[in-house]
Motif scaffolding. Structure first.
Motif, PDB file in Angstrom:
ATOM      1  N   LEU A  64     -14.803  28.225  25.584  1.00  0.00           N
ATOM      2  CA  LEU A  64     -16.260  28.114  25.698  1.00  0.00           C
ATOM      3  C   LEU A  64     -16.841  29.046  26.766  1.00  0.00           C
ATOM      4  O   LEU A  64     -17.565  28.611  27.674  1.00  0.00           O
ATOM      5  N   PRO A  65     -16.588  30.355  26.680  1.00  0.00           N
ATOM      6  CA  PRO A  65     -17.153  31.272  27.675  1.00  0.00           C
ATOM      7  C   PRO A  65     -18.679  31.368  27.592  1.00  0.00           C
ATOM      8  O   PRO A  65     -19.322  31.874  28.527  1.00  0.00           O
ATOM      9  N   GLU A  66     -19.259  30.888  26.492  1.00  0.00           N
ATOM     10  CA  GLU A  66     -20.721  30.929  26.342  1.00  0.00           C
ATOM     11  C   GLU A  66     -21.425  29.859  27.173  1.00  0.00           C
ATOM     12  O   GLU A  66     -22.653  29.877  27.298  1.00  0.00           O
ATOM     13  N   VAL A  67     -20.662  28.902  27.710  1.00  0.00           N
ATOM     14  CA  VAL A  67     -21.260  27.713  28.316  1.00  0.00           C
ATOM     15  C   VAL A  67     -21.067  27.701  29.828  1.00  0.00           C
ATOM     16  O   VAL A  67     -19.945  27.858  30.325  1.00  0.00           O
ATOM     17  N   VAL A 101     -23.012  28.421   0.052  1.00  0.00           N
ATOM     18  CA  VAL A 101     -22.564  28.949  -1.229  1.00  0.00           C
ATOM     19  C   VAL A 101     -22.873  30.443  -1.287  1.00  0.00           C
ATOM     20  O   VAL A 101     -23.838  30.914  -0.689  1.00  0.00           O
ATOM     21  N   GLU A 102     -22.022  31.164  -2.005  1.00  0.00           N
ATOM     22  CA  GLU A 102     -22.171  32.607  -2.207  1.00  0.00           C
ATOM     23  C   GLU A 102     -22.415  33.311  -0.875  1.00  0.00           C
ATOM     24  O   GLU A 102     -21.665  33.130   0.076  1.00  0.00           O
ATOM     25  N   ASP A 103     -23.495  34.079  -0.766  1.00  0.00           N
ATOM     26  CA  ASP A 103     -23.720  34.887   0.434  1.00  0.00           C
ATOM     27  C   ASP A 103     -24.771  34.286   1.363  1.00  0.00           C
ATOM     28  O   ASP A 103     -25.451  35.012   2.094  1.00  0.00           O
ATOM     29  N   GLU A 104     -24.913  32.969   1.355  1.00  0.00           N
ATOM     30  CA  GLU A 104     -25.897  32.342   2.243  1.00  0.00           C
ATOM     31  C   GLU A 104     -25.562  32.617   3.708  1.00  0.00           C
ATOM     32  O   GLU A 104     -24.402  32.647   4.109  1.00  0.00           O
ATOM     33  N   ILE A 105     -26.602  32.792   4.469  1.00  0.00           N
ATOM     34  CA  ILE A 105     -26.465  33.156   5.879  1.00  0.00           C
ATOM     35  C   ILE A 105     -26.005  31.953   6.691  1.00  0.00           C
ATOM     36  O   ILE A 105     -26.524  30.844   6.538  1.00  0.00           O
ATOM     37  N   VAL A 106     -25.031  32.183   7.569  1.00  0.00           N
ATOM     38  CA  VAL A 106     -24.581  31.164   8.511  1.00  0.00           C
ATOM     39  C   VAL A 106     -24.789  31.713   9.921  1.00  0.00           C
ATOM     40  O   VAL A 106     -24.323  32.814  10.243  1.00  0.00           O
ATOM     41  N   ILE A 107     -25.509  30.963  10.730  1.00  0.00           N
ATOM     42  CA  ILE A 107     -25.771  31.354  12.117  1.00  0.00           C
ATOM     43  C   ILE A 107     -25.034  30.389  13.028  1.00  0.00           C
ATOM     44  O   ILE A 107     -25.189  29.168  12.912  1.00  0.00           O
ATOM     45  N   THR A 116     -32.165  30.248  20.248  1.00  0.00           N
ATOM     46  CA  THR A 116     -31.650  30.690  21.544  1.00  0.00           C
ATOM     47  C   THR A 116     -30.300  31.388  21.417  1.00  0.00           C
ATOM     48  O   THR A 116     -29.317  30.805  20.965  1.00  0.00           O
ATOM     49  N   GLY A 117     -30.283  32.670  21.782  1.00  0.00           N
ATOM     50  CA  GLY A 117     -29.043  33.426  21.786  1.00  0.00           C
ATOM     51  C   GLY A 117     -28.513  33.813  20.419  1.00  0.00           C
ATOM     52  O   GLY A 117     -27.370  34.269  20.307  1.00  0.00           O
ATOM     53  N   MET A 122     -34.560  37.761  14.202  1.00  0.00           N
ATOM     54  CA  MET A 122     -34.436  39.079  13.590  1.00  0.00           C
ATOM     55  C   MET A 122     -34.256  38.962  12.082  1.00  0.00           C
ATOM     56  O   MET A 122     -34.870  39.711  11.311  1.00  0.00           O
ATOM     57  N   ILE A 123     -33.405  38.021  11.649  1.00  0.00           N
ATOM     58  CA  ILE A 123     -33.176  37.825  10.215  1.00  0.00           C
ATOM     59  C   ILE A 123     -34.462  37.401   9.515  1.00  0.00           C
ATOM     60  O   ILE A 123     -34.778  37.882   8.420  1.00  0.00           O
ATOM     61  N   LEU A 124     -35.213  36.506  10.130  1.00  0.00           N
ATOM     62  CA  LEU A 124     -36.473  36.053   9.528  1.00  0.00           C
ATOM     63  C   LEU A 124     -37.464  37.208   9.405  1.00  0.00           C
ATOM     64  O   LEU A 124     -38.109  37.376   8.366  1.00  0.00           O
TER      65      LEU A 124
END
Length: 199
Positions: A64-67, A101-107, A116-117, A122-124
């Protein structure tokens, strides 16, 4: 239900937030099957209507280096190997009833808000998406934080109230009934399926 609200699918993103297997199992308890059925119905309708579906999940690198240990919420996770398991496979996976499913975006995010972070904003912008349909777990966590940030950024907003869950039922009700309506259109899953679509 707000009969005046209209959705243009080409400019709408449906955000399924923190619906990871371990989180769903804790927060929905006896209602898990019904919760997943409602959320899956919303996503099925969104896909059939050609809305953009985006999945948001909590995840961390090993250690967890992000925390920061100064972060009261996530610092507690960093200090607990047991809690970290909820964000690792298989519990950290998005519930298979919902996708992706398929190429749906995962963030993948490392804080409470989906913005946040992450590269969500940007995608929107890149896809000309100005309307966000939000649901997820917890109501007082990712839904609240993401809604407030999106509201300040002038997005048109919908929250699917019965596809949100919280361990504090009173807090969930207060947010859904009192706070959210001042920033967003609050609908049930059934009402969302009846919204008028426009081009």
């Amino acid at each position: 239900m707000s009969t005046a609200f209209r959705i243009n699918p080409a400019h709408t993103a449906v955000l399924s937030m923190d619906c990871q297997a371990g989180i769903v199992s804790i927060y929905t308890k006896g209602d898990q099957a019904a919760f997943l059925a409602r959320a899956a119905g919303v996503l099925k309708y969104a896909r059939a209507s050609h809305m953009t579906v985006i999945h948001v999940k909590v995840g961390f690198r090993p250690g967890l280096p992000e925390v920061s240990s100064e972060n009261q919420l996530f610092g507690a996770i960093k200090a607990s190997p047991q809690h970290q398991k909820f964000f690792q496979e298989p519990m950290g996976s998005i519930d298979p009833a919902l996708g992706p499913v398929e190429d749906e975006i995962v963030i993948t995010k490392h804080r409470v808000s989906a913005f946040t972070g992450t590269d969500l904003a940007m995608i929107l912008r890149a896809n000309d998406l100005d309307t966000l349909v939000l649901f997820g777990i917890a109501t007082s966590g990712v839904v609240l934080s993401t809604l407030l940030e999106a509201s300040d950024a002038d997005f048109r907003l919908v929250v699917i109230k019965d596809c949100c869950a919280d361990l504090d039922a009173d807090l969930h009700s207060t947010l859904i009934e009192k706070l959210f309506p001042s920033r967003t259109t609050v609908l049930s899953a059934a009402d969302f399926l009846k919204l008028q679509l426009v081009e």
